[in-house]
Structures are given as structure tokens and as C-alpha cells.
Scaffold this active site. Structure first.
Site, short mmCIF file in Angstrom:
data_model
loop_
_atom_site.label_atom_id
_atom_site.label_comp_id
_atom_site.label_asym_id
_atom_site.label_seq_id
_atom_site.Cartn_x
_atom_site.Cartn_y
_atom_site.Cartn_z
N GLY A 263 28.64 72.92 -55.91
CA GLY A 263 27.67 72.11 -55.11
C GLY A 263 27.53 71.19 -54.56
CG HIS B 67 19.09 74.82 -54.23
ND1 HIS B 67 18.77 76.24 -54.86
CD2 HIS B 67 18.91 74.17 -55.11
CE1 HIS B 67 18.37 76.33 -55.95
NE2 HIS B 67 18.42 74.74 -56.05
CG ASP C 131 26.48 75.27 -49.83
OD1 ASP C 131 25.36 76.17 -50.01
OD2 ASP C 131 27.46 75.34 -50.09
#
Lengths: 317, 449
Positions: B340, B79, B321
Site C-alpha cells: 500500500g 483507506h 488507492d
């Protein structure tokens, strides 16, 4: 006084029995002072204590305020409802702003677990946890211990039942730590939906009914049903909860004949405790708990910011 | 690494030979001392005997002096903040971090602002990646409109625009009917669904359930919330004949359920992220928000089961991730902190622990880091083959160093691995034959263009 210096009081977990005994001994000194006509000393004259409460509280905030003033300290109550926190300031910005005003101690209550630990990392004055989320409320456990110790002489070997909404209770967690550190045995009693996962791994006995939970206990600690922290249904109704888990004289029969009844307040009469039991002068020590609260908080302030050390704390910046 | 360099070099032309390398061939499950010849951005030749007596005159040659040369890492779960939160990470800063981490291809999650539920967003990413000229960047399309789990996104059009797979990122699709239709519909396009299995009604907590959560007074997310959804998804795949890749497996029960589904021949694959085999829930003690992840870090027995799943091959791939979060998102009380962690630069060194601890061989590790994710997502890189893109990483597998978050290329520094001692450091990252990253200590004739 032989107490190890504490930089902060963030929780009971990790404190030694000597530290706890020391704080309780110190508290004893203040009980007579608080009962006399001249209640004020100047031990903390010139010092500043800020009460920073992010959660509504009348009892605890007032108790800390009375405690600090009786030691001669200046006290500022930060009303968070009208402060810049409402304008979007972060917790740490608030902490650093207050820190720059050079208080000697900040007393913090916050609705999130861990918030007080976080704040303590950003200030160089003493921080006292007045309750953080569902984590700890150390001064409540200390005042409970002082109340019990004065009535029973010692905590060692006592059997204590903590009853009700264990899951949402910081009071339960602090008391579980303190009572076990001091050699008492602890049961938690309540519906399974209000028991946190793996609570037994904290060393307590778990009971799902009052009959077995209260059997032969020396102390019954009732907890408030914290509906404001509940998302979704934990119990079907208040009346069902009271029927099975509310403390009345019938359920109290299971406990030892001289068992003491405690409640951290504020009480929900008819929810977790019956009025007759709460007001039973022979058994209920609920008002004594409030009185001990002031003495314990005076002791904590003395241990943290009393004496010469205070000058050093102020100089660390 | 501030002293080292990443660079957007000119296209690679001519030929370069990387000689004296410890070559890792995941497909051949082998490693040997040898050389790789790159011509016009592709692997022209490779093997133990190639240039055994030195590269011929006229070919630029790089002496790897025994360092490892492997297909570049293919990271299928990244991301960034672009578009929408460029202050957290841009495609360029993520590309630089990936290059420094030995990653040569990455797949971007669709949960940006706006989410990638429109073909123009997929084209935007492709165009930006071409301009940045760092690692290969691909994108997921959203599985449902707005990632809300209600209506199917334009899966066919998104696929045509270049979306390599479909997912709602860290949002689980709780509605079984929606997921059933998605699995059916994707069969028309042979599209891969990637799903994070978490039963939404049970996974609202802030850390894994258990004694630690109870002590800290934080609401828990039970490990069973994962396997419940894994088992539902397995039944839906069975019903529809579709295919699904389960993301970020974190519990022992999930590994067992997926192993059984694979044994029955269902088209189920899965990955885990580096934190789930390297950390457990102790990492969030003292309310350390850098360890707040989705799913949450689990108990030690789960961590050990993830390692076993990687060894047995039940877990097909490892992802970073990567999810940047700034100070405002992390320096707040735990329950309010956004989940995160960044992971692009730490993925390879943390994964190498599996080799140093004797769980995997280097070829096995690069099956999970490179060749398997590339084949699952239909990407051209990640393999050592004649004619394949020259996407390679050169690294020193034994180099000991300590992760220091302030040294990382990412714009935000929220790594759960700060101060961890690791072994293994990237010396050069090569994409399409171009050296896009080089450690200062790897000084060779192959000066960057």
C-alpha cells in the site's frame, strides 16, 4: 593488491570481472596457509566479526568463523534462536543494536530476499551477505569459481550446467551472474515448475531434461531440492524427481568425459544426486568446494576490513 | 504543506463569486475563462459571460487570476486507520490530506478493524465526518461478512445506513458461486459491487512476475491472475444481469477484456489507481517497499496500456488507492512489508502528467477524476451544474514542484512518488462553498471564515 574498495559484499550482480579476479587471486594466497600447520595470521587482530544467522546453517557459519579466526579476528556468533529477535525485535533494531557495539563486519544470513541489503543501510560496518532468501549467496559463487579456476585454469569459454531447483536457489542466481561476468556460458536444467519466470532474460539457456542440458558441458553444478521453501507441489514425488533430474552415472554420460561435479551442500543423496557420483573422487570436487570456501571468505574479509581502512569504518558513526 | 492551512470553517452563507478562472466543465467537455457564483453552499450560476465586467457590489469576489477552477476530485478508494489503526491515519488526518490534494469527496474502504460489515460502522463514519467538517466522506459496505468471501454481508441494511457501494476491498472473492449470488442479490437494491480482480490462488507473490522478480529472488504475481478474474467477472455479470465496477486495473490484457465487455453492452465499469499509469516494476528495484502495492506494479507495456485505456475511456475513473502504512510495516524485508501507498495529496499532480504529456485534455481528466466516479457511485458532487454542491478545486496547472514525503499531511509517509518532480499544485479546496484548504500563495479577499 589493486582491488577496488567494497563497502559491503551483498551480491555478485554488478561486480566487475576485475573485482572478481582480484578476490580469487587473494583467495589463492590463503590456500597454502590453510594447509600448513600454523594456520593463523594476525592481519585482523583486534577486529570483531559478528556472524548473524537468522537461518540455520552449520557449514557456512563455521566456514566464516574459521576464516575470521585464521586472520586473527574476534568472532561472535549470534544465535538468533535464543536472541531478542525471538522476543519481537525487528531486523533493523537488531542491526542498530549490533552496530552500536562497533563490529568491523557483520556476516548475515536471512530467509528473506533483500533483508541483507536492508540491514546494510542501517549500519556503518561492512556487511557480507551469507545468503538472503532466494536472492544471492555471493561467497558460494566465489568459492565455486575458485574451485573451477584451479581445475581448469580459467572460467572463460566453459559451458556450465546448473541443475535442479533453480527457482528457490540463491546459489543459482549468484553463479549465473558470476559465471557470465567471467565469460562462461550457463545452462539451467530442471523441471519447468522449478524455473523462475523469464530466467532466460538473465542470459542463460533453459533445458527441461538432463540429456540436452548436460550435453557437452564442462561443469555440472547440482542444487539441493529446497522442499522447505516450497508451498504446494512442484514435483510429484522424490522418486520421480530423482528418476528424471537426479545426477547418476548414466546421466553424467551426456557431459564431457572430464566434466566436474559440484554441489553447494548439504546434499540430499538419492534426491538430486546419486551417492556413487557424489563420492567419485575423479569427478566430484564437492569437498574441494568446502576447502575453497574458507580461503574465499578470508579473502573477502581482507578486502572489506583488512588494512588501514578499518579504522575509518569504525569512525564513521 | 506545513506552511499552508486547512480549516474546518463555518457553513457557507451568502454569496461568493470566483472570477477570472479557467473553468473546467467535464460534463460539457469544455473549458473557458469565466466565473462561478456560489450561494448557500451550492453552485448558483457559472459560465464564460458571468460577471465579465466584474462582480456586482455586495457579492464577495475571489480573483482566480487565470488559475484552473474545476469540480473537486471524487476519490472512490481510500483507506484510513480509523477505526482500528489510528496511529497510521485518522479520518481527520486523511481529510486534511484530501483537502490539500483537491479532493472534495472520498469513499472509505471497509477493511478496517472492525470491517464495515455492520450498519453501525457506516453510521460511525458519517458521524465522524460531520464532526470533522472537512471533505465529504462516504463509506463502502463489506460485500461479505468479515471480508472473507464466504457469506453475503447485510447489503440491504448497509445500503439503508448509507453505504454507497459494496466491496471486500483488496480481497478478491475467489468463490464464483458467492460472487454470482452477490450480483443477483444486489439487483434488489440497485447496489454497485466493486471488485478487485485477482485470482487468489495465483496472486500470492510479492511483486509482478518477470525478470525483475527473478533477479531479486521474490515470488511473482503473474499479470494473467488479473485478467483471469476479469473474464470470470464478465461472465458472471452477463449471467446475472448485475453490475460491477472493477477496481485498480493494472494490465494490458484486462483493459482489452473490459473494452470487449463494454462493447457487448454489459454493465461493467472500472478504475485504475495513479501508480499504475505513472510507475512500473522498476520502482521496486533495490527492494523499495514503498512501491509494494496490490496489485503489484507491472511491466512498462502494461503501464502504457493503462494510459491508453484512460485515453480511450475504457477505464472510467482514477483513484488514489490511499493506504497508509507506518515504518514498522515498511522498514522490513520486502516479502514481510505490508502493501500500500498513500496517495491523497499526489493524486491530482500525478494525474496532471496525463495532461502535460498530451494524453488527455483537462476536461477529460476531470471526467475521470470527478464527474464519472461521482455518477457511478451516485454521489452529489463532482460536477459543474446549477444547484450542485459547491465542491470545487482551484489549482495552478503549471506550478512545478517536487514531492517530498516529509511535507505531506498524512500521518504516515509511504508514498511511492517520493522526490518525483511534478507540475500542478492545489491553491484552494472548496467543499459546500467553504474553503477548507488554501495555499499561502493564494491570498485573496476570500479570507477563510
Amino acid at each position: 593488491m589493486g582491488l577496488p574498495r567494497l563497502p559491503h559484499l551483498l551480491g555478485i550482480e554488478g561486480l566487475s570481472p576485475e573485482t572478481i579476479s582480484g578476490l580469487l587471486d587473494l583467495s589463492e594466497n590463503y590456500i597454502d596457509q590453510n594447509r600448513s600447520i600454523d594456520k593463523r595470521r594476525d592481519m585482523l587482530a583486534g577486529r570483531t566479526v559478528i556472524n548473524l544467522f537468522f537461518e540455520n546453517s552449520t557449514r557456512t557459519r563455521t566456514s566464516f568463523e574459521v576464516a575470521a579466526k585464521r586472520l586473527g579476528s574476534d568472532v561472535i556468533n549470534m544465535d538468533v534462536a535464543t536472541s531478542s529477535v525471538r522476543k519481537g525485535e525487528t531486523l533493523l533494531d537488531t542491526a542498530m543494536t549490533l552496530n552500536a557495539m562497533r563490529p568491523d563486519a557483520i556476516v548475515v544470513r536471512h530467509h528473506e530476499s533483500g533483508a541483507v541489503n536492508l540491514l546494510s543501510q542501517k549500519v556503518n560496518c561492512a556487511v557480507i551477505n551469507a545468503g538472503d532468501g532466494q536472492h544471492e549467496h555471493p561467497t558460494q559463487a566465489l568459492l565455486d569459481a575458485l574451485t573451477i579456476r584451479r581445475r581448469r585454469g580459467s572460467l572463460e569459454g566453459l559451458l556450465v550446467a546448473i541443475c535442479g531447483d533453480i527457482m528457490h536457489s540463491r546459489v543459482a542466481r549468484s553463479n549465473i551472474h558470476l559465471l557470465q561476468i567471467m565469460g562462461a556460458r550457463v545452462r539451467v536444467v530442471g523441471p519447468p515448475t522449478l524455473m523462475p519466470t523469464d530466467i532466460d532474460k538473465m542470459g542463460v539457456e533453459v533445458h527441461y531434461n538432463m540429456k540436452s542440458g548436460l550435453k557437452d558441458v564442462d561443469i555440472v553444478m547440482m542444487l539441493r531440492l529446497q522442499t522447505e521453501r516450497m508451498q504446494g507441489t512442484f514435483v510429484p514425488s522424490i522418486s520421480e524427481y530423482f528418476h528424471f533430474f537426479g545426477l547418476d552415472h548414466a546421466k553424467l554420460e551426456y557431459a564431457k568425459p572430464d566434466a566436474l561435479i559440484m554441489h553447494p551442500g548439504p546434499m540430499n543423496r538419492g534426491v538430486e544426486i546419486d551417492s556413487e557420483v557424489a563420492d567419485d573422487l575423479d569427478r566430484s570436487v564437492i569437498h574441494e568446494q568446502v576447502e575453497m570456501g574458507v580461503a574465499v571468505r578470508m579473502a573477502c574479509l581482507e578486502a572489506l576490513i583488512g588494512g588501514r581502512r578499518n579504522a575509518l569504518v569504525g569512525a564513521v558513526a | 504543506m506545513s506552511g499552508n492551512t486547512y480549516k474546518t470553517a463555518a457553513p457557507h452563507t451568502g454569496s461568493t463569486a470566483y472570477i477570472n478562472a479557467r473553468i473546467i466543465d467535464p460534463a460539457g467537455d469544455s473549458e473557458y475563462r469565466g466565473a462561478v457564483l456560489i450561494s448557500d453552499g451550492k453552485i448558483a450560476d457559472y459560465g464564460p459571460n458571468l460577471f465579465a465586467s466584474g462582480a456586482p457590489y455586495g457579492i464577495e469576489s475571489v480573483d482566480c487570476r487565470g488559475l484552473v477552477l474545476a469540480p473537486g476530485v471524487v476519490d472512490t478508494r481510500v483507506h484510513t486507520g480509523e477505526p482500528g489503526e489510528e496511529h497510521k491515519e485518522t479520518l481527520e488526518s486523511a481529510g486534511a490530506a484530501a483537502a490539500a490534494g483537491g479532493i472534495t469527496s472520498l469513499v472509505l474502504l471497509p477493511d478496517n478493524e472492525p470491517p464495515f460489515d455492520d450498519a453501525s460502522l457506516i453510521e460511525f463514519v458519517a458521524r465522524r465526518a460531520r464532526l470533522i467538517k472537512l471533505v465529504n466522506m462516504y463509506a463502502y459496505g463489506a460485500l461479505t461478512v468479515g471480508l472473507e468471501g464466504k457469506e453475503l454481508a447485510e447489503i440491504g441494511l448497509l445500503a439503508e445506513a448509507g453505504a454507497v457501494a459494496f466491496t471486500d476491498a483488496d480481497h478478491a472473492v475467489g468463490n464464483a458461486q458467492v460472487m454470482r449470488r452477490a450480483l443477483y442479490y444486489c439487483k434488489a437494491f440497485d447496489a454497485l459491487i466493486v471488485h478487485l480482480p485477482q485470482e487468489p490462488t495465483l496472486s500470492g507473490g510479492h511483486m509482478t512476475s518477470g525478470e525483475m522478480a527473478t533477479r531479486l529472488g521474490l515470488s511473482g504475481n503473474p499479470p494473467l491472475a488479473e485478467v483471469m478474474m476479469v473474464e470470470r467477472d464478465i461472465r458472471l455479470v452477463e449471467m446475472t444481469g448485475g453490475k460491477m465496477h472493477l477496481a485498480k486495473i493494472s494490465t494490458a490484457e484486462s483493459v482489452a477484456a473490459i473494452a470487449a465487455a463494454k462493447a457487448r453492452g454489459l454493465k461493467i465499469t472500472c478504475d485504475t489507481a495513479a501508480p499504475y499509469f505513472a510507475l512500473n516494476d522498476l520502482a521496486v528495484g533495490d527492494y523499495r517497499t514503498f512501491g509494494k502495492l496490490v496489485p503489484p506494479l507491472r511491466a512498462e507495456k502494461d503501464r502504457a496500456a493503462i494510459v491508453e485505456g484512460l485515453k480511450s475511456g475504457v477505464i472510467d475513473a482514477i483513484v488514489s488507492d490511499h493506504r497508509p502504512q507506518d515504518q514498522d510495516s515498511k522498514r522490513v524485508p520486502f516479502a514481510q512489508a505490508l502493501p500500500g501507498g498513500i496517495g491523497l495529496e499526489t493524486l491530482l499532480p500525478i494525474s496532471l502528467e496525463l495532461v502535460h504529456n498530451g494524453h488527455l485534455t483537462l476536461p477529460q481528466l476531470f471526467q475521470r477524476l470527478s464527474s464519472r466516479p461521482a455518477s457511478l457511485f451516485g454521489l452529489p458532487g463532482g460536477r459543474l451544474a446549477k444547484g450542485a454542491p459547491a465542491d470545487l478545486v482551484v489549482f495552478d496547472a503549471d506550478y512545478a514542484w517536487q514531492i517530498d514525503r516529509t511535507d505531506l499531511w498524512s500521518k504516515t509517509k509511504n508514498t511511492p512518488f517520493d522526490e518525483r518532480p511534478v507540475q500542478g499544485r492545489v491553491m484552494a479546496t472548496i467543499v459546500g462553498g467553504r474553503t477548507i484548504y488554501r495555499d499561502d500563495s493564494f491570498v485573496t479577499a476570500a479570507a477563510m471564515a
